[in-house]
Design a protein around this motif. Structure first.
Motif, PDB file in Angstrom:
ATOM      1  N   GLY A   4       5.170   0.215 -29.221  1.00 55.94           N
ATOM      2  CA  GLY A   4       6.581   0.351 -28.457  1.00 55.94           C
ATOM      3  C   GLY A   4       6.213   1.243 -27.001  1.00 55.94           C
ATOM      4  O   GLY A   4       5.432   0.563 -26.062  1.00 55.94           O
TER       5      GLY A   4
ATOM      6  N   VAL B 181       6.078  -6.918 -35.606  1.00 52.93           N
ATOM      7  CA  VAL B 181       6.169  -8.312 -35.547  1.00 52.93           C
ATOM      8  C   VAL B 181       4.868  -9.159 -35.606  1.00 52.93           C
ATOM      9  O   VAL B 181       3.888  -8.516 -35.495  1.00 52.93           O
ATOM     10  CB  VAL B 181       6.872  -8.787 -34.236  1.00 52.93           C
TER      11      VAL B 181
ATOM     12  N   ALA C  47      11.212  -7.660 -25.905  1.00 52.00           N
ATOM     13  CA  ALA C  47       9.934  -7.963 -25.465  1.00 52.00           C
ATOM     14  C   ALA C  47       9.079  -8.346 -26.656  1.00 52.00           C
ATOM     15  O   ALA C  47       8.258  -9.209 -26.699  1.00 52.00           O
ATOM     16  CB  ALA C  47       9.214  -6.894 -24.791  1.00 52.00           C
ATOM     17  N   GLY C  48       9.526  -7.740 -27.973  1.00 49.18           N
ATOM     18  CA  GLY C  48       8.755  -8.021 -29.316  1.00 49.18           C
ATOM     19  C   GLY C  48       9.057  -9.517 -29.740  1.00 49.18           C
ATOM     20  O   GLY C  48       8.165 -10.148 -30.419  1.00 49.18           O
TER      21      GLY C  48
ATOM     22  N   THR D  32       4.060   1.858 -21.643  1.00 48.36           N
ATOM     23  CA  THR D  32       4.208   0.705 -22.691  1.00 48.36           C
ATOM     24  C   THR D  32       3.055   0.918 -23.721  1.00 48.36           C
ATOM     25  O   THR D  32       1.949   0.916 -22.992  1.00 48.36           O
ATOM     26  CB  THR D  32       4.694  -0.425 -22.078  1.00 48.36           C
ATOM     27  N   LEU D  33       3.202   0.576 -25.013  1.00 51.69           N
ATOM     28  CA  LEU D  33       2.153   0.577 -25.779  1.00 51.69           C
ATOM     29  C   LEU D  33       1.851  -0.626 -26.882  1.00 51.69           C
ATOM     30  O   LEU D  33       1.625  -0.293 -27.872  1.00 51.69           O
ATOM     31  CB  LEU D  33       2.343   2.057 -26.608  1.00 51.69           C
ATOM     32  N   GLY D  34       2.363  -1.576 -26.189  1.00 52.44           N
ATOM     33  CA  GLY D  34       2.466  -2.830 -27.058  1.00 52.44           C
ATOM     34  C   GLY D  34       2.947  -2.818 -28.389  1.00 52.44           C
ATOM     35  O   GLY D  34       4.282  -2.482 -28.378  1.00 52.44           O
ATOM     36  N   GLU D  35       2.347  -3.037 -29.369  1.00 49.27           N
ATOM     37  CA  GLU D  35       2.961  -3.112 -30.670  1.00 49.27           C
ATOM     38  C   GLU D  35       3.521  -1.448 -30.940  1.00 49.27           C
ATOM     39  O   GLU D  35       4.156  -1.583 -32.062  1.00 49.27           O
ATOM     40  CB  GLU D  35       1.944  -3.519 -32.011  1.00 49.27           C
TER      41      GLU D  35
ATOM     42  N   GLY E  87       2.969 -11.683 -20.592  1.00 50.99           N
ATOM     43  CA  GLY E  87       4.343 -11.506 -19.917  1.00 50.99           C
ATOM     44  C   GLY E  87       5.150 -10.745 -20.736  1.00 50.99           C
ATOM     45  O   GLY E  87       6.330 -10.707 -20.375  1.00 50.99           O
ATOM     46  N   ALA E  88       4.664  -9.801 -21.664  1.00 53.51           N
ATOM     47  CA  ALA E  88       5.317  -9.046 -22.675  1.00 53.51           C
ATOM     48  C   ALA E  88       5.891  -7.893 -21.739  1.00 53.51           C
ATOM     49  O   ALA E  88       7.078  -7.413 -21.614  1.00 53.51           O
ATOM     50  CB  ALA E  88       4.737  -8.529 -23.762  1.00 53.51           C
ATOM     51  N   GLY E  89       4.843  -7.539 -20.564  1.00 55.50           N
ATOM     52  CA  GLY E  89       5.364  -6.211 -19.880  1.00 55.50           C
ATOM     53  C   GLY E  89       6.447  -6.887 -18.875  1.00 55.50           C
ATOM     54  O   GLY E  89       7.182  -5.806 -18.831  1.00 55.50           O
TER      55      GLY E  89
ATOM     56  N   ASN F 229      12.124  -2.895 -25.996  1.00 54.25           N
ATOM     57  CA  ASN F 229      11.061  -3.307 -26.740  1.00 54.25           C
ATOM     58  C   ASN F 229      11.489  -4.373 -27.853  1.00 54.25           C
ATOM     59  O   ASN F 229      10.461  -5.196 -27.942  1.00 54.25           O
ATOM     60  CB  ASN F 229      11.004  -1.925 -27.858  1.00 54.25           C
TER      61      ASN F 229
ATOM     62  N   THR G 266       0.795 -12.575 -26.290  1.00 53.77           N
ATOM     63  CA  THR G 266       1.591 -11.325 -25.495  1.00 53.77           C
ATOM     64  C   THR G 266       1.599 -11.589 -24.001  1.00 53.77           C
ATOM     65  O   THR G 266       1.972 -10.719 -23.324  1.00 53.77           O
ATOM     66  CB  THR G 266       0.793 -10.194 -25.891  1.00 53.77           C
TER      67      THR G 266
ATOM     68  N   ALA H  73       2.391 -11.079 -33.643  1.00 53.85           N
ATOM     69  CA  ALA H  73       2.242 -11.529 -32.349  1.00 53.85           C
ATOM     70  C   ALA H  73       1.454 -12.740 -32.230  1.00 53.85           C
ATOM     71  O   ALA H  73       0.286 -12.708 -32.739  1.00 53.85           O
ATOM     72  CB  ALA H  73       1.573 -10.457 -31.490  1.00 53.85           C
TER      73      ALA H  73
ATOM     74  N   ASN I 151       1.514   0.657 -18.185  1.00 51.77           N
ATOM     75  CA  ASN I 151       0.903   0.494 -19.545  1.00 51.77           C
ATOM     76  C   ASN I 151      -0.237   1.269 -19.932  1.00 51.77           C
ATOM     77  O   ASN I 151      -0.275   2.194 -18.854  1.00 51.77           O
ATOM     78  CB  ASN I 151       0.478  -1.154 -19.729  1.00 51.77           C
TER      79      ASN I 151
HETATM   80  N1  LIG Z   1       2.154  -7.009 -30.366  1.00 53.88           N
HETATM   81  C1  LIG Z   1       3.425  -6.543 -30.065  1.00 53.88           C
HETATM   82  N2  LIG Z   1       4.415  -6.241 -31.067  1.00 53.88           N
HETATM   83  C2  LIG Z   1       5.604  -5.858 -30.653  1.00 53.88           C
HETATM   84  N3  LIG Z   1       5.753  -5.766 -29.486  1.00 53.88           N
HETATM   85  C3  LIG Z   1       4.909  -5.838 -28.471  1.00 53.88           C
HETATM   86  C4  LIG Z   1       3.740  -6.290 -28.717  1.00 53.88           C
HETATM   87  N4  LIG Z   1       2.957  -6.417 -27.399  1.00 53.88           N
HETATM   88  C5  LIG Z   1       3.850  -5.839 -26.658  1.00 53.88           C
HETATM   89  N5  LIG Z   1       5.131  -5.892 -27.178  1.00 53.88           N
HETATM   90  C6  LIG Z   1       6.397  -5.280 -26.377  1.00 53.88           C
HETATM   91  O1  LIG Z   1       6.153  -5.450 -24.938  1.00 53.88           O
HETATM   92  C7  LIG Z   1       6.161  -4.229 -24.372  1.00 53.88           C
HETATM   93  C8  LIG Z   1       4.892  -4.351 -23.193  1.00 53.88           C
HETATM   94  O2  LIG Z   1       3.782  -4.783 -23.839  1.00 53.88           O
HETATM   95  P1  LIG Z   1       2.263  -4.152 -23.250  1.00 53.88           P
HETATM   96  O3  LIG Z   1       2.588  -2.380 -23.483  1.00 53.88           O
HETATM   97  O4  LIG Z   1       1.288  -4.841 -24.039  1.00 53.88           O
HETATM   98  O5  LIG Z   1       2.485  -4.367 -21.616  1.00 53.88           O
HETATM   99  P2  LIG Z   1       1.588  -5.043 -20.550  1.00 53.88           P
HETATM  100  O6  LIG Z   1       0.326  -4.601 -20.763  1.00 53.88           O
HETATM  101  O7  LIG Z   1       2.083  -4.993 -19.210  1.00 53.88           O
HETATM  102  O8  LIG Z   1       1.736  -6.361 -21.149  1.00 53.88           O
HETATM  103  P3  LIG Z   1       1.334  -7.928 -20.529  1.00 53.88           P
HETATM  104  O9  LIG Z   1       0.015  -7.630 -19.570  1.00 53.88           O
HETATM  105  O10 LIG Z   1       0.630  -8.578 -21.757  1.00 53.88           O
HETATM  106  O11 LIG Z   1       2.439  -8.459 -19.929  1.00 53.88           O
HETATM  107  C9  LIG Z   1       5.773  -3.114 -25.154  1.00 53.88           C
HETATM  108  O12 LIG Z   1       6.105  -1.887 -24.912  1.00 53.88           O
HETATM  109  C10 LIG Z   1       6.517  -3.725 -26.498  1.00 53.88           C
HETATM  110  O13 LIG Z   1       8.007  -3.391 -26.465  1.00 53.88           O
END
Ligand SMILES: Nc1ncnc2c1ncn2[C@@H]1O[C@H](COP(=O)(O)OP(=O)(O)OP(=O)(O)O)[C@@H](O)[C@H]1O
Ligand SMILES: *[C@@H]1O[C@H](CO)[C@@H](O)[C@H](O)[C@H]1NC(C)=O
Ligand SMILES: CC(=O)N[C@H]1CO[C@H](CO)[C@@H](O)[C@@H]1O
Length: 315
Positions: free
Chosen positions: A224, A243, A282-283, A219-222, A250-252, A279, A248, A245, A183
């Motif tokens: 992608g 979307v 996870a979204g 990975t870049l959160g919202e 467990g999104a990773g 993506n 978040t 949110a 991330n």
């Molecule tokens: N707000 C959001 N809207 C849409 N998709 C999201 C959002 N947050 C996360 N995602 C999806 O989840 C993937 C992983 O999120 P993120 O980059 O935040 O990873 P992370 O920091 O490892 O997550 P976490 O630690 O919360 O499990 C993103 O690439 C995206 O596909």
């Protein structure tokens, strides 16, 4: 097996309280909930719910949480023939307090996941050798993770390494892993540069790729993710639909589990399309509360996510 995951099982014990208790204080909570988590079990559950044949290599304690966790894995159709139970430590737990404004205090007790050894991994050699992709991260003894990556490479099995929780000194890991998923903060730790957005993530991906792996995904959160493979001229941004949110957590892990499924079972889709679908899934998980509780079953997802038609439009 399609997907084999090496990693931790962990039980979240969440108490909702009016305010966080001070030292020596006893206060009344309003609600309690227990959740299954851990960076090993989470992507395994995601992969299995998408219909992939999935196995987990992990360690729980010889206690009621450990027994409960194994039952939950079985319920999720996960092969637990290599989920051991040790009498040396309790099942990993995370007691969490959440106050009315949503602030939390968390204690993580390492527990049994620390007892997973290289020997346990060797016992699962046949399982790993007969899988399509191996997924691992750093929530266990890092020696075991490195050995898992080496085993996958020696068997010519693809590996997906999620560098979480982040640490430094992982150069040897990058030599062995095939697909590295990081991330923004993990990208900053590896490169030493700030990664606040898509453009910086592209530059970071290029520099990380020089460390040895075949593919880097940031990975870049919202926003992608950004993807780059060895031999590519530059990194590519794979966006994700906007979307609402709500949680978040467990999104990773959902992203990694889903991506592993597409790469293992639908190789004809290619990397960018697989990342786009991961993506999207996870979204979906960020739109409902909890970790594994927010992970959907394949039958509740739009069928086009499993179809042959390209969903990622060029440009
Ligand atoms: N707000 C959001 N809207 C849409 N998709 C999201 C959002 N947050 C996360 N995602 C999806 O989840 C993937 C992983 O999120 P993120 O980059 O935040 O990873 P992370 O920091 O490892 O997550 P976490 O630690 O919360 O499990 C993103 O690439 C995206 O596909
Ligand atoms: C990235 O993952 C780390 C765990 O390695 C976590 O502590 C951090 O909050 C995550 N960063 C972002 C931007 O989500
Ligand atoms: C969730 C959990 O308990 N994780 C721990 C597993 O063990 C390693 C050490 O080997 C810790 O770093 C993790 O925090």
């Amino acid at each position: 097996m399609d997907v084999v995951v090496v990693g931790s099982c962990n039980i979240d014990l969440v108490s909702y309280v009016p305010r966080l208790p001070a030292a020596g204080e006893t206060i009344l909570g309003s609600k309690f909930s227990q959740g299954f988590g851990g960076k090993g079990a989470n992507p395994a559950v995601m992969a299995a719910r998408l219909g992939a044949k999935t196995a987990l290599i992990s360690m729980v304690g010889e206690d009621s949480f450990g027994r409960e966790y194994k039952l939950d894995l079985i319920k999720n159709n996960i092969d637990i023939s290599h989920v051991g139970a040790t009498s040396k430590a309790a099942t990993g737990v995370a007691p969490i307090f959440v106050n009315e404004s949503g602030e939390n205090s968390i204690v993580v007790v390492k527990g049994a996941n620390e007892s997973l050894t290289v020997e346990n991994l060797m016992e699962a050699k046949d399982l790993i050798q007969n899988s399509k992709i191996l997924l691992c991260n750093l929530e266990i003894d890092p020696k075991v993770t490195l050995e898992a990556l080496k085993m996958a490479k020696s068997f010519n099995i693809r590996s997906l390494f999620n560098m979480a929780p982040a640490t430094t000194g992982l150069d040897e890991y990058f030599q062995y892993c095939d697909i590295l998923v990081i991330n923004e903060s993990e990208a900053e730790i590896i490169t030493g540069m700030k990664v606040p957005g898509v453009e910086e993530a592209k530059t970071a991906a290029e520099s990380v790729l020089e460390k040895g792996c075949q593919v880097v995904i940031v990975t870049l959160g919202e926003n992608g993710a950004v993807v780059m493979s060895k031999g590519d001229k530059e990194a590519v941004h794979v966006p994700t639909p906007k979307v609402q949110a709500v949680d978040t957590t467990g999104a990773g892990d959902a992203f990694c589990g889903s991506l592993a499924v597409f790469l293992a079972t639908r190789p004809e889709l290619g990397l960018q399309e697989s990342v786009y679908r991961a993506n999207k899934i996870a979204g979906i998980t960020v739109q409902s509360p909890g970790t594994q509780t927010s992970y959907p079953q394949w039958k509740d997802l739009p069928p086009e996510l499993f179809g042959g038609e390209k969903l990622l439009k060029d440009g």
